[in-house]
Design a protein around this motif. Structure first.
Motif, mmCIF file in Angstrom:
data_model
loop_
_atom_site.group_PDB
_atom_site.id
_atom_site.type_symbol
_atom_site.label_atom_id
_atom_site.label_comp_id
_atom_site.label_asym_id
_atom_site.label_seq_id
_atom_site.Cartn_x
_atom_site.Cartn_y
_atom_site.Cartn_z
ATOM 1 N N HIS A 8 49.633 36.575 27.229
ATOM 2 C CA HIS A 8 49.754 35.648 26.096
ATOM 3 C C HIS A 8 48.870 36.102 24.950
ATOM 4 C CE1 HIS A 8 52.075 33.020 28.618
ATOM 5 N NE2 HIS A 8 51.115 33.026 29.523
ATOM 6 N N PHE A 9 47.706 36.687 25.301
ATOM 7 C CA PHE A 9 46.818 37.202 24.262
ATOM 8 C C PHE A 9 47.487 38.340 23.497
ATOM 9 C CE2 PHE A 9 43.927 40.726 23.317
ATOM 10 C CZ PHE A 9 43.174 40.168 22.300
ATOM 11 N N LEU A 650 29.310 24.272 29.075
ATOM 12 C CA LEU A 650 30.703 24.713 29.082
ATOM 13 C C LEU A 650 30.740 26.083 29.747
ATOM 14 C CD1 LEU A 650 33.556 23.896 28.179
ATOM 15 C CD2 LEU A 650 33.181 25.287 26.131
ATOM 16 N N VAL A 651 31.365 26.159 30.921
ATOM 17 C CA VAL A 651 31.348 27.385 31.716
ATOM 18 C C VAL A 651 32.766 27.797 32.075
ATOM 19 C CG1 VAL A 651 29.048 26.939 32.642
ATOM 20 C CG2 VAL A 651 31.044 26.088 33.865
ATOM 21 N N ARG A 652 32.861 29.017 32.628
ATOM 22 C CA ARG A 652 34.184 29.558 32.949
ATOM 23 C C ARG A 652 34.082 30.369 34.240
ATOM 24 N NH1 ARG A 652 38.857 31.022 29.893
ATOM 25 N NH2 ARG A 652 39.820 32.994 30.493
ATOM 26 N N LEU A 653 34.960 30.058 35.178
ATOM 27 C CA LEU A 653 35.122 30.839 36.398
ATOM 28 C C LEU A 653 36.394 31.668 36.263
ATOM 29 C CD1 LEU A 653 34.307 28.141 39.110
ATOM 30 C CD2 LEU A 653 32.955 30.178 38.633
ATOM 31 N N GLU A 654 36.294 32.970 36.454
ATOM 32 C CA GLU A 654 37.444 33.844 36.243
ATOM 33 C C GLU A 654 37.954 34.388 37.571
ATOM 34 O OE1 GLU A 654 36.039 36.719 33.399
ATOM 35 O OE2 GLU A 654 36.656 35.420 31.733
ATOM 36 N N GLY A 655 39.274 34.500 37.641
ATOM 37 C CA GLY A 655 39.909 35.140 38.772
ATOM 38 C C GLY A 655 39.774 34.376 40.075
ATOM 39 N N VAL A 656 39.985 33.058 40.030
ATOM 40 C CA VAL A 656 39.884 32.244 41.241
ATOM 41 C C VAL A 656 41.261 31.756 41.655
ATOM 42 C CG1 VAL A 656 37.527 31.505 40.762
ATOM 43 C CG2 VAL A 656 39.451 30.148 39.889
ATOM 44 N N ASN A 657 41.371 31.370 42.932
ATOM 45 C CA ASN A 657 42.597 30.777 43.460
ATOM 46 C C ASN A 657 42.280 29.390 43.996
ATOM 47 O OD1 ASN A 657 44.765 33.029 43.563
ATOM 48 N ND2 ASN A 657 42.941 34.002 44.414
ATOM 49 N N ILE A 658 43.294 28.528 44.017
ATOM 50 C CA ILE A 658 43.158 27.236 44.688
ATOM 51 C C ILE A 658 43.364 27.456 46.179
ATOM 52 C CG2 ILE A 658 44.184 24.951 44.970
ATOM 53 C CD1 ILE A 658 44.754 24.960 41.990
ATOM 54 N N PRO A 697 48.385 24.352 39.940
ATOM 55 C CA PRO A 697 48.786 25.652 39.406
ATOM 56 C C PRO A 697 48.657 26.728 40.480
ATOM 57 C CG PRO A 697 46.628 25.004 38.561
ATOM 58 C CD PRO A 697 47.165 23.835 39.318
ATOM 59 N N GLU A 698 49.542 27.697 40.450
ATOM 60 C CA GLU A 698 49.573 28.741 41.476
ATOM 61 C C GLU A 698 49.074 30.064 40.928
ATOM 62 O OE1 GLU A 698 53.550 28.891 42.886
ATOM 63 O OE2 GLU A 698 53.473 26.932 43.863
ATOM 64 N N GLY A 699 48.657 30.918 41.856
ATOM 65 C CA GLY A 699 48.252 32.260 41.488
ATOM 66 C C GLY A 699 46.810 32.336 41.046
ATOM 67 N N LEU A 700 46.492 33.441 40.398
ATOM 68 C CA LEU A 700 45.137 33.707 39.941
ATOM 69 C C LEU A 700 44.858 32.884 38.681
ATOM 70 C CD1 LEU A 700 42.989 35.653 41.063
ATOM 71 C CD2 LEU A 700 43.621 37.230 39.229
ATOM 72 N N LEU A 701 43.671 32.276 38.620
ATOM 73 C CA LEU A 701 43.362 31.343 37.545
ATOM 74 C C LEU A 701 42.018 31.664 36.908
ATOM 75 C CD1 LEU A 701 44.213 28.028 39.440
ATOM 76 C CD2 LEU A 701 45.734 29.292 37.905
ATOM 77 N N ASN A 702 41.922 31.372 35.646
ATOM 78 C CA ASN A 702 40.643 31.281 34.953
ATOM 79 C C ASN A 702 40.409 29.807 34.648
ATOM 80 O OD1 ASN A 702 40.449 34.082 34.938
ATOM 81 N ND2 ASN A 702 41.462 34.257 32.944
ATOM 82 N N ILE A 703 39.278 29.260 35.085
ATOM 83 C CA ILE A 703 39.002 27.828 34.939
ATOM 84 C C ILE A 703 37.839 27.641 33.980
ATOM 85 C CG2 ILE A 703 38.412 25.681 36.101
ATOM 86 C CD1 ILE A 703 41.010 26.733 37.107
ATOM 87 N N THR A 704 38.080 26.919 32.901
ATOM 88 C CA THR A 704 37.017 26.518 31.976
ATOM 89 C C THR A 704 36.740 25.037 32.189
ATOM 90 O OG1 THR A 704 37.670 28.184 30.361
ATOM 91 C CG2 THR A 704 36.343 26.355 29.553
ATOM 92 N N GLY A 705 35.492 24.649 32.062
ATOM 93 C CA GLY A 705 35.163 23.240 32.215
ATOM 94 C C GLY A 705 33.683 22.998 32.035
ATOM 95 N N GLU A 728 44.608 23.036 29.052
ATOM 96 C CA GLU A 728 44.297 24.341 28.470
ATOM 97 C C GLU A 728 43.102 24.997 29.153
ATOM 98 O OE1 GLU A 728 46.179 22.075 24.985
ATOM 99 O OE2 GLU A 728 44.934 21.643 26.728
ATOM 100 N N ASP A 729 42.281 24.201 29.841
ATOM 101 C CA ASP A 729 41.134 24.768 30.553
ATOM 102 C C ASP A 729 41.540 25.517 31.810
ATOM 103 O OD1 ASP A 729 39.180 24.049 28.798
ATOM 104 O OD2 ASP A 729 38.574 22.232 29.841
ATOM 105 N N ILE A 730 42.788 25.400 32.213
ATOM 106 C CA ILE A 730 43.268 26.104 33.405
ATOM 107 C C ILE A 730 44.266 27.171 32.957
ATOM 108 C CG2 ILE A 730 44.442 25.864 35.622
ATOM 109 C CD1 ILE A 730 43.428 23.010 35.744
ATOM 110 N N GLU A 731 43.838 28.424 33.041
ATOM 111 C CA GLU A 731 44.617 29.545 32.512
ATOM 112 C C GLU A 731 45.126 30.382 33.674
ATOM 113 O OE1 GLU A 731 43.964 33.406 29.571
ATOM 114 O OE2 GLU A 731 42.279 32.117 30.125
ATOM 115 N N MET A 732 46.408 30.546 33.718
ATOM 116 C CA MET A 732 47.015 31.370 34.769
ATOM 117 C C MET A 732 46.961 32.846 34.358
ATOM 118 S SD MET A 732 50.211 28.973 35.972
ATOM 119 C CE MET A 732 50.493 28.238 34.372
#
Length: 817
Positions: A8-9, A650-658, A697-705, A728-732
């Motif tokens: 998307h970027f 305000l933090v961000r976890l990158e490349g996580v899965n549920i 949401p499925e797959g690899l996620l970036n989570i902001t919160g 928008e804080d949950i980015e696939m």
């Protein structure tokens, strides 16, 4: 690490911005829909044919797409244009009946969908009371849910101050209830008014009623029917004016004080009947003695089907139970304060009227509790358990009080029935200096000079009550601080003059002890609390002791910062403030908004008391000053763990899965969801007010919160969580890109640490790794079947991986950690 750039970027980098063709049209829209973070508010509405709807963008980048291309079944087309951020508005007038669906182009897959139903103006059927009161075999109105128009005369008073609840009756003594949960439709019910009502027939616990859409006043002072004498209560007495003859009360001990509700049982030779006294009906403090004729409106309250029991009689006013208008004896305060040898008021139980000036504040928010004092410094307490009789207590008011003389724990007071304001801003008398507290100082304004506080450790925080002691050369005196009296956070130091109203609290008989002083405000104890709040920075607020508790716990503070997220407590306040360095603190208030509506990006000054809840540092808000809207937000800090340093940032976890998608809760619910990355786990907290969609949401996620904490451990060093604010804080993170030519490229894992695997549906001839500045950091040619890339020597960060085939190439964003 920096922010991950997804496909998307890449697309955003090559698409030009196109503004919405949106109009801020006329100000006469019939309905307003707010466009918020991934939902429309309200999502579903019903409107009338020809009405106009205005959408107002509150937050995020959105549009309104109800086009026939998107929804061919829509009766007509409406479309605001491409998605846009900012404060845009869009209007559409609906001229075709039917059901419409629309969505936001960017977020409809996340459930950002709205519905509009267009109906024609309703048709009301003109009916009489007999038709309204016809029931089926279950006791349910035959016309239940029908739209009707009916004419009738108002009987009794309004039993629902925040809305409408009364009865209308026709000339044949047949009636129906009128009920509206909130709002009075610009009509004040007055007995004798002839009114026309349009509304929907409903059925509540056996009682037939109309929920009005509109009310038309026709005339006033219409004659009332004579009550029908009955020997039983049943369906035929419901909503009619009736009389039970020669009844006596069987449970007088349950008689309610004015402002309270009660069920009272009466009996005569025909049986036992239930008299319902609503809290809005004032029948006085004393039940009638002996037999009396009971008049009232027939009612019903049952949960049975068929609804054939639970019949009641509701009196309208005191004369319906044979009590004539109360006569109050006019007395002065010295007469009120005269006691017998047992220290009881001579006028105990008498109905009296007196006039004097108000001193102090109201000590009972749900009712009345204050003092009135005459010009000679003689006073008496005024009390009412619930309700304020339409009087707001203000020191300096001269009022006339009518009520019953009572005594509570030795204190003489009037239980108020009526209060009339005579005048305002009357001068107050000076306090009399005393060296002893006794019966003579009760309810008088007194002053005890040169005292010191003996128990400062018991000083109450604002909003709490306490018993204190002071001392001077004459002795020790008791001081009562009610919860409603705000004295600030810090007790007086050294000597001061104590001013207040003399009071008493004792259980002894005779009540000749327990005398004390009640200060009215901080000045009565020599204190200045015009601004007790200490200005602090976020780092100072967030400094903890060895147990993980704030060093400033319990201190009144003032801090200025930017609002992040939404309000998680609709009945009060719960959000986060963060400064320019991404250091923050929680904000909490149990009830009430302090006239502030939470909006992300607002710069505010917050005043309150530092507190801690389950490890989370927060400020219990007492004042909020809005400074400016639309402040820039900080970039989220990319983290690899959640701990004390992430709390309220305000933090961000990158490349996580549920880890377990079944933990995901639907909108309107709350719960914890476990996130996983390379064997590490994190807790994502979904708040009830968040709008994160109903599906995980499925797959690899970036989570902001916003980082938070919930623990009962001491020290408080676990239970850390991340709370996304909106969808928008949950980015696939896309690991596969499909190109229009048919080329498909997959890359995994992403993020990666050592080896990066890739695959294409066409033979790969070259792989190049670029950093975000465009510099080439790795290149492999003549791949010859190799499908992995060694990245173990590369620095952590964000990269672009270009994969070339014989005919074309594609780029995938990746993260190395």
């Amino acid at each position: 690490m920096k922010k991950i750039f997804t496909s998307h970027f890449l697309v955003a980098c090559i698409v030009f911005f196109m503004p919405l063709g949106i109009l801020a049209q006329s100000s006469n829209a019939d309905h307003i829909i707010e466009v918020k973070n991934n939902f429309y508010d309200p999502e579903d509405i019903i409107i009338q044919l020809g009405e106009t709807v205005r959408w107002v963008n509150i937050a995020g980048t959105h549009n309104v797409n109800g086009s026939l291309d998107a929804y061919p079944d829509n009766p007509e087309h409406f479309f605001s244009g491409p998605t846009e951020s900012g404060n845009w508005e869009f209007e559409h007038t609906f001229n075709t009946l039917g059901s419409y669906t629309y969505h936001c182009d960017d977020h409809f897959t996340l459930g950002m969908i709205g519905n509009i139903t267009v109906v024609n103006n309703p048709t009301y059927m003109l009916v009489n009371m007999s038709q309204l009161r016809e029931n089926d075999a279950d006791g349910v109105p035959v016309l239940n849910e029908a739209l009707v128009e009916v004419l009738g005369t108002v009987y009794g008073t309004n039993l629902r101050p925040q809305g409408l609840q009364f009865t209308i009756i026709d000339g044949n003594n047949k009636g129906v209830g009128i009920f509206n949960a909130s709002g009075n439709l610009s009509y004040e019910p007055t007995e004798g008014d002839l009114i026309r009502v349009w509304g929907q027939v409903s059925f509540f616990n056996g009682l037939t009623q109309i929920e009005p859409d509109s009310i038309e006043w026709v005339s006033d002072e219409n004659p009332l029917v004579d009550p029908e004498i009955v020997t039983d209560l049943g369906e035929e007495t419901e909503s009619s004016l009736i009389m039970l003859e020669e009844v006596t009360i069987t449970n007088p001990e349950d008689w309610p004080n004015p402002g309270q509700a009660a069920n009272i049982f009466v009996e005569n030779t025909h049986g036992t009947f239930l008299m319902r006294i609503p809290s809005e009906v004032d029948l006085g403090n004393t039940p009638p003695n002996g037999p009396f004729d009971l008049i009232g409106i027939g009612g019903q309250f049952t949960t049975n089907i068929p609804a054939d029991d639970g019949y009641q009689l509701l009196p309208r006013y005191a004369s319906d139970i044979g009590i004539e208008e109360i006569e109050y004896s006019v007395v002065d305060i010295p007469a009120l304060r005269q006691n017998n040898i047992d220290f009881e008021p001579v006028l105990l139980g008498e109905k009296v009227q007196t006039t004097a000036v108000v001193y102090g504040i109201n000590l009972r928010p749900q009712g009345l509790e204050f003092t009135i004092i005459d010009s000679e410094n003689n006073g008496v307490g005024v009390f009412r358990a619930t309700g304020n009789l339409d009087y707001e207590v203000k020191e300096g008011d001269r009022i006339t009080v009518r009520g019953t003389v009572g005594q509570f724990r030795g204190l003489t007071q009037i239980t108020a029935d009526e209060i009339d304001l005579v005048s305002s801003d009357n001068s107050l008398i000076p306090a009399i200096t005393v060296n002893i507290l006794d019966e003579a100082t009760e309810s008088s304004l007194v002053r005890i000079p040169e005292v010191t506080l003996l128990n400062p450790e018991d000083w109450p925080a604002p909003g709490t009550a306490a018993n204190l002691q002071v001392e001077n050369i004459d002795g020790i005196f008791e001081v009562r601080v009610p919860a409603a009296v705000i004295l600030g956070f810090n007790p007086p130091a050294g000597h001061f003059d104590l001013t207040g109203i003399g009071s008493q609290f004792t259980t002894n008989i005779p009540p000749n002890d327990g005398y004390r002083v009640v200060p009215r405000y901080a000045e009565d104890m020599g204190l200045d609390i015009s601004d007790p709040y200490m200005q602090v920075t976020m780092p100072e607020l967030r400094e903890n002791d060895q147990d993980g508790r704030p060093v400033l716990l319990g201190q009144p503070v003032s801090v200025t910062a930017v609002v992040y997220g939404i309000n998680y407590r609709p009945q009060g306040l719960q959000f986060t403030l963060i400064d320019a360095n991404n250091v923050g603190i929680g904000v909490f208030r149990a009830s009430g908004s302090l006239d502030y509506e939470v909006n992300e990006g607002d710069l505010i000054t917050l005043k309150g008391v530092v507190s801690e809840f389950r490890g989370l540092s927060q400020i219990n808000a007492e004042e909020i000053e809005f400074i400016e809207a639309d402040q820039p937000l900080v970039e989220p800090r990319v983290v690899n763990e959640l701990n004390e340093s992430t709390e309220s940032r305000l933090v961000r976890l990158e490349g996580v899965n549920i880890q377990n998608s079944s933990q995901w809760v639907s909108e309107g619910s709350e719960g914890n969801v476990t996130l996983e990355r390379n064997g590490e786990t994190f807790v994502l907290r979904i708040q009830r007010e968040s709008r994160l969609g109903n599906e995980a949401p499925e797959g690899l996620l970036n989570i902001t919160g916003i980082g938070t904490q919930f623990t009962t451990a001491v020290p408080a060093n676990d239970g850390y969580q991340i709370v996304p604010r909106y969808t928008e804080d949950i980015e696939m993170v896309s690991n596969t890109i499909d190109f229009s030519s048919g080329l498909k490229i997959s890359v995994w894992p992403n993020p990666a640490a050592d080896l990066l695997h890739f695959e294409s549906n066409s033979p790969v001839v070259e792989v190049i790794l670029f950093d975000l500045s465009g510099k080439m950091v790795l290149q492999h040619e003549n791949i010859n079947g190799i499908k992995s890339l060694d990245i173990s020597n590369e620095r952590s960060g964000q990269y672009l991986l270009m994969i070339k085939t014989e005919t074309e190439s594609g780029v995938v964003p990746i993260v190395i950690y």
